[in-house]
Design an enzyme around this catalytic site. Sequence first.
Site, PDB file in Angstrom:
ATOM      1  CG  ASP A  86     180.093  42.952 -44.640  1.00 57.95           C
ATOM      2  OD1 ASP A  86     180.215  42.109 -45.553  1.00 57.95           O
ATOM      3  OD2 ASP A  86     179.194  43.818 -44.647  1.00 57.95           O
ATOM      4  CD  GLU A 147     175.258  41.380 -48.627  1.00 57.93           C
ATOM      5  OE1 GLU A 147     174.164  41.234 -49.206  1.00 57.93           O
ATOM      6  OE2 GLU A 147     175.396  41.284 -47.383  1.00 57.93           O
TER       7      GLU A 147
END
Length: 378
Positions: A86, A147
């Site tokens: 991400d 994350e």
Amino acid sequence: MNPLQLPFDTEDMLAGLRPWIECESPTHDAAAVNRMMDIAAFDLATLGAKVERLPGRMGFGGSVRARLPHPDQGRVPGILIAGHMDTVHPIGTLEVLPFRREGNLCYGPGLMDMKGGNYISLEAIRQLMRAGLETPLPVTVLFTPDEEVGTPSTRDLIEAEAARHAYVLVPEPGHDDGGVTIGRYAIARFNLRTVGAPSHAGARLSDGKSAIAAMARRIIEIEDMTGPDCTFSVGVIHAGQWVNCVSSSCDAEALSMAKKQEDLDEGVARMLALQSERDGVTFEVTRGVTRPVWKPDTPGTAKIFEIAKSIASELGFEMTGRSQGGGSDGNFTGAMGIPTLDSLGVRGAGLHTLNEHIQVDSLVERARLMAGLLMRLQ
């Protein structure tokens, strides 16, 4: 063959990276992150890995876990390469930050943080396999989707997978000098909310209690709590829909960071103690995800670092190691006591900005570093 002399090709790596970067994958767009996971899963499958797609939860995308072929896979604790797919960049960032190379710099959203590091890890494995070199320990790759918002949905997965391994390698962005991270500060996130009373901002302004104004005062109060041992910042705020309405609610997110766990714990207590009601406006504070302190003096991490230093010396530079802020999933594995080495990814600058780029010559350097670690850890 010496793994530090494998025939890594910069142009091939840039070509392989391009589809990763041009598949935008902001954290909160689960479908976009899953598209990126599809690409990574395919590339891992070409390496002969046993690839698993793990479903997402909490509204986030899914994860990819890949176990590389090895006679001891599943029989002995091996090496876990842990990375996130991400990014902080919303869909459409490519229009203003397209993938492009300018001399020794290459630009693109998520290229430095941390798709570049993830990709060079796969390239290191690919070149080792092509050369017929078998790593002493089995290797597993785990790519996760969240994350950048503190890993709320996959922390359990990361910790469970790490517990099965002897070492964890995290290809987050490398330091400017080529150094690595051997410890990280503690981080806590908080959800903030003010609740006031609505009114017409033109005709009945005094009847309302502005949640926005109250939050503005609270933000100053929170950030003024920053000291040498613990920092506080507010980075997200959402409120209002009509300018002619006094907003009755306002939401924000805050971040606190400390080098020592006890300092963070004290900071958390200070934040939670701010909950109160003033002038008819309620202020609510709830604790979000937390990253524990990863202390830099663990023996296992020191062992990996010495091996990395030796490899770096053979590659022609002196490797430094330090503890730092800016959390990663290495916080979790390092805090568990599992030997962990972080910031093994590519060098660059501008991460989380519209100037995000990498130094092209670091692709081969970091791929060789990763290949060396995979061959020397045992």
